[in-house]
Design an enzyme around this catalytic site. Structure first.
Site, mmCIF file in Angstrom:
data_model
loop_
_atom_site.group_PDB
_atom_site.id
_atom_site.type_symbol
_atom_site.label_atom_id
_atom_site.label_comp_id
_atom_site.label_asym_id
_atom_site.label_seq_id
_atom_site.Cartn_x
_atom_site.Cartn_y
_atom_site.Cartn_z
ATOM 1 N N LYS A 192 0.858 -1.185 0.000
ATOM 2 C CA LYS A 192 0.000 0.000 0.000
ATOM 3 C C LYS A 192 0.894 1.234 0.000
ATOM 4 C CE LYS A 192 -3.461 2.459 2.667
ATOM 5 N NZ LYS A 192 -4.388 2.362 3.794
ATOM 6 N N LYS A 249 -2.130 -1.582 -3.787
ATOM 7 C CA LYS A 249 -3.002 -0.407 -3.734
ATOM 8 C C LYS A 249 -2.165 0.850 -3.819
ATOM 9 C CE LYS A 249 -6.045 1.922 -0.460
ATOM 10 N NZ LYS A 249 -6.637 1.862 0.861
HETATM 11 C C1 PBG Z 1 -6.351 3.887 5.410
HETATM 12 C C2 PBG Z 1 -7.068 3.571 4.149
HETATM 13 C C3 PBG Z 1 -6.868 4.217 2.948
HETATM 14 C C4 PBG Z 1 -7.786 3.699 2.058
HETATM 15 C C5 PBG Z 1 -8.474 2.699 2.711
HETATM 16 N N1 PBG Z 1 -8.025 2.636 4.020
HETATM 17 C C6 PBG Z 1 -5.845 5.176 2.514
HETATM 18 C C7 PBG Z 1 -5.451 6.294 3.358
HETATM 19 O O1 PBG Z 1 -6.298 7.033 3.876
HETATM 20 O O2 PBG Z 1 -4.244 6.474 3.507
HETATM 21 C C8 PBG Z 1 -7.925 4.186 0.647
HETATM 22 C C9 PBG Z 1 -9.121 3.780 -0.072
HETATM 23 C C10 PBG Z 1 -9.437 4.588 -1.269
HETATM 24 O O3 PBG Z 1 -8.875 5.658 -1.570
HETATM 25 O O4 PBG Z 1 -10.344 4.160 -1.961
HETATM 26 N N2 PBG Z 1 -6.316 2.872 6.328
HETATM 27 ZN ZN ZN Z 2 -5.856 3.859 8.215
#
Ligand code: PBG
Ligand code: ZN
Length: 325
Positions: A192, A249
């Site tokens: 991620k 991601k």
């Molecule tokens: C954080 C989280 C994020 C997403 C899901 N959980 C990213 C973030 O805020 O850093 C991103 C999902 C999206 O943009 O669709 N735990």
């Molecule tokens: Zn988070």
């Protein structure tokens, strides 16, 4: 003189569909859903079409409609009303899980995001030290493992840690097993990245890091976009710690990472087409600069081509219109 060679097989539409090397099926898609505590009615999310911040009631109605549309896999984000520095209450999300599983049982597969950014006053994905300039690893992991076991107790089929702390997959796996949840799967956000493509999500999940934090962004725990070797290390580590499903991601900006990692580690791979990626498609379509469904299908094809078996997509619930053949 013009000679046909490669074009000859492109001329016939029957042949074109027959020659495809990869296909996307509706059953590969996972629909994210948001359950928000303390709102009177469902709310729209800026930038995302047909995705909502749902109330407990509207969430069940939405899932029922999604099942009727052939979507049976969901990723739930619980958004609590009250925020804390530590000692988080996962009751709201747990009640939603129980309600969904009571109503729909094994008709659906329910994954639940495990993180703290919607729960903390400061919006970081974990517990901060006193100076507020460091997300404390082990205290955060303990909170995450506690959340994951509560979600499993409530009936989650899968827990999906998205925090990017070290050691959380192993800790969650051990905590699940210790409570007899050995059949609950762990889907790790293995690679991620620290990305700009999370914007609409943070508004939906009420999880943006507060502007007055000493720690202004998530770069001390999410991966640097310029360091693919860290993605390999992170995925190999999560694999070794027992993650059942691994994830990359965002999606499109990291197709190379998805291709490399899925070739290197023979576990099921998911890709998360993030909120910013989705909003880019939707806004282009809104301005009639692209065809919305064709563009969506093209991105999903790219994910499968790059090695994903599963696709987390905000447009999953529109799959029947998008995947016409
Ligand atoms: C954080 C989280 C994020 C997403 C899901 N959980 C990213 C973030 O805020 O850093 C991103 C999902 C999206 O943009 O669709 N735990
Ligand atoms: Zn988070």
């Amino acid at each position: 003189m013009v000679e046909l060679n490669l074009r000859r097989v492109r001329l016939n539409r029957h042949l074109r569909t027959a020659m495809r090397e990869c296909r996307v099926h509706r059953n590969q898609l996972i629909q994210p859903v948001f359950a928000v505590d303390g709102i009177d009615g469902r709310e729209t999310i800026a930038g995302l079409d047909e995705v909502y911040r749902d109330t407990p009631d509207s969430l069940l109605a939405q899932i029922e409609a999604d099942l009727a549309a052939g979507i049976d896999k969901f990723l739930l984000f619980g958004v609590p009303r009250d925020k804390h520095l530590t000692g988080f209450d996962h009751g709201f999300a747990s009640e939603r899980i129980a309600a969904i599983k009571n109503r729909f049982g094994t008709d659906l597969w329910l994954a639940v995001d495990v993180c703290l950014c919607s729960y903390t006053t400061h919006g970081h994905c974990g517990v901060l030290n006193e100076a507020g300039d460091y997300v404390v690893n082990d205290a955060t992991v303990a909170e995450l493992a506690a959340a994951a076991t509560q979600y499993a107790d409530a009936g989650a089929d899968c827990v999906a840690p998205s925090d990017m702390m070290d050691g959380r997959v192993g800790a969650i796996r051990a905590a699940l097993d210790a409570r007899g949840h050995e059949r609950v799967t762990v889907m790790s956000y293995a690679a991620k990245f620290h990305s700009s493509f999370y914007g609409p999500f943070r508004a939906a999940a009420n999880s943006a890091p507060a502007a007055d934090n000493p720690l202004s962004d998530r770069s001390t725990y999410q991966l640097d976009p310029a360091r693919p070797s860290d993605a390999l290390l992170s995925a190999a580590r999560d694999d070794a710690e027992g993650a059942d499903i691994l994830m990359v991601k965002p999606g499109l900006p990291y197709l190379d990472v998805l291709a490399d990692l899925s070739a290197a580690i023979p576990k099921p791979w998911a890709v998360y087409q993030t909120s910013g990626e989705q909003a880019a498609i939707d806004v282009l379509a809104k301005h009639q600069l692209i065809g919305r469904d064709a563009a969506q299908a093209e991105t999903w094809t790219a994910f499968v081509r790059a090695g994903a078996q599963m696709i987390i997509s905000y447009a999953a619930r529109r799959a029947q219109a998008i995947l016409k053949d």
